[in-house]
Design an enzyme around this catalytic site. Sequence first.
Site, PDB file in Angstrom:
ATOM      1  N   SER A 137     -20.964 -81.435  11.509  1.00 37.31           N
ATOM      2  CA  SER A 137     -20.334 -80.349  12.263  1.00 37.31           C
ATOM      3  C   SER A 137     -19.460 -79.476  11.373  1.00 37.31           C
ATOM      4  CB  SER A 137     -19.485 -80.919  13.403  1.00 37.31           C
ATOM      5  OG  SER A 137     -20.281 -81.683  14.277  1.00 37.31           O
ATOM      6  N   LYS A 161     -20.602 -95.158  11.466  1.00 39.58           N
ATOM      7  CA  LYS A 161     -20.825 -94.065  12.422  1.00 39.58           C
ATOM      8  C   LYS A 161     -22.305 -94.105  12.759  1.00 39.58           C
ATOM      9  CE  LYS A 161     -20.179 -89.037  12.973  1.00 39.58           C
ATOM     10  NZ  LYS A 161     -21.500 -88.668  13.495  1.00 39.58           N
ATOM     11  N   TYR A 208     -22.189 -93.833   7.295  1.00 39.58           N
ATOM     12  CA  TYR A 208     -22.662 -92.804   8.225  1.00 39.58           C
ATOM     13  C   TYR A 208     -24.170 -92.948   8.314  1.00 39.58           C
ATOM     14  CZ  TYR A 208     -23.011 -88.111  10.407  1.00 39.58           C
ATOM     15  OH  TYR A 208     -23.259 -87.055  11.245  1.00 39.58           O
TER      16      TYR A 208
END
Length: 315
Positions: A55, A171, A143
């Site tokens: 993001s 994540k 991640y």
Amino acid sequence: MNLIMVWNIEQFKGVFVAMYSAYDEAGEVSEKRVAELAQYYVGSGIKGLYVGGSSGEGILQTVAERKKVLEAVVKAVGDQLTIIAHVGANSTKESVELAQHAEKCGVAAISSVPSIYYRLPEESVESHWQAMINATSLPFIIYHIPQTTGFDLSPTLYRKMVVQEKVIGIKMSAESVYELQQLKANAGKEFLVFNGPDEQFLGGRIMGADGGIGGTYGIMPELYCELDKCFIAGEIEKAQFIQSNINRFITRLLTFPSLYGACKAILSLRGIETGSPRLPLLSVKEENWSELKALNLEIEELIQVLTEKSDELGV
């Protein structure tokens, strides 16, 4: 001394906004706008910010730009929110440099995707992550987002990662809540699992996630925080109602040229300027602004309704 106690796992449990980029009108990183965006989230109920991830367009920025963004965030809100810095880059050298810089900035943890573009064997990904882990004294969060990196985290590599004391979480942005549950169950220690897909936040929490990190949280953090509160309180029907509405909003956001462009445009309607997303990510077209304004109004109305009701109920 137990390092996990020093790091305080509790500071990572909850809702983390995957923070957007913030540029000036010329498309350059604006430290002023970065700071204003970070400050916008203080008081929203979130636990912290995940900086430099998908993001945040970290992959589209130079190392110098990523450092500038992180410095501005930490300076603006570092004593008010828990900051996780995504330091993954294509080269291990740059990733290590970003990791060491993040430690100097005083973040709470670092995180990284595998190197992208090349289809790497497990040994390469392991050495890539290990170099970052070894480069600092900070806790490390894997991640896992195979749909964009092309790398599927195997049980073998996962086990090799999680036995390390400094690896405290993952994540989990793959799309299976079953996989999320398995990652939680097979860690073999107190281990953080962050739900990644925004549209299944509730499903992830039910299946064992300790919280979530997401991009659409940035335009409706209050909804995700209220959803999380409902889950914790066992108010599942209300939580389902909130998740269903969030998903309705996400479905509409995905009709715009880029999700991040739409989210940044919504922030601009609220007086938070972050500039256009960096190409090849696209901005909202002029003919779509009326639709975007209507969507923003619906989001704000639901936030108001839920906030007022929660106040009355003492939730």
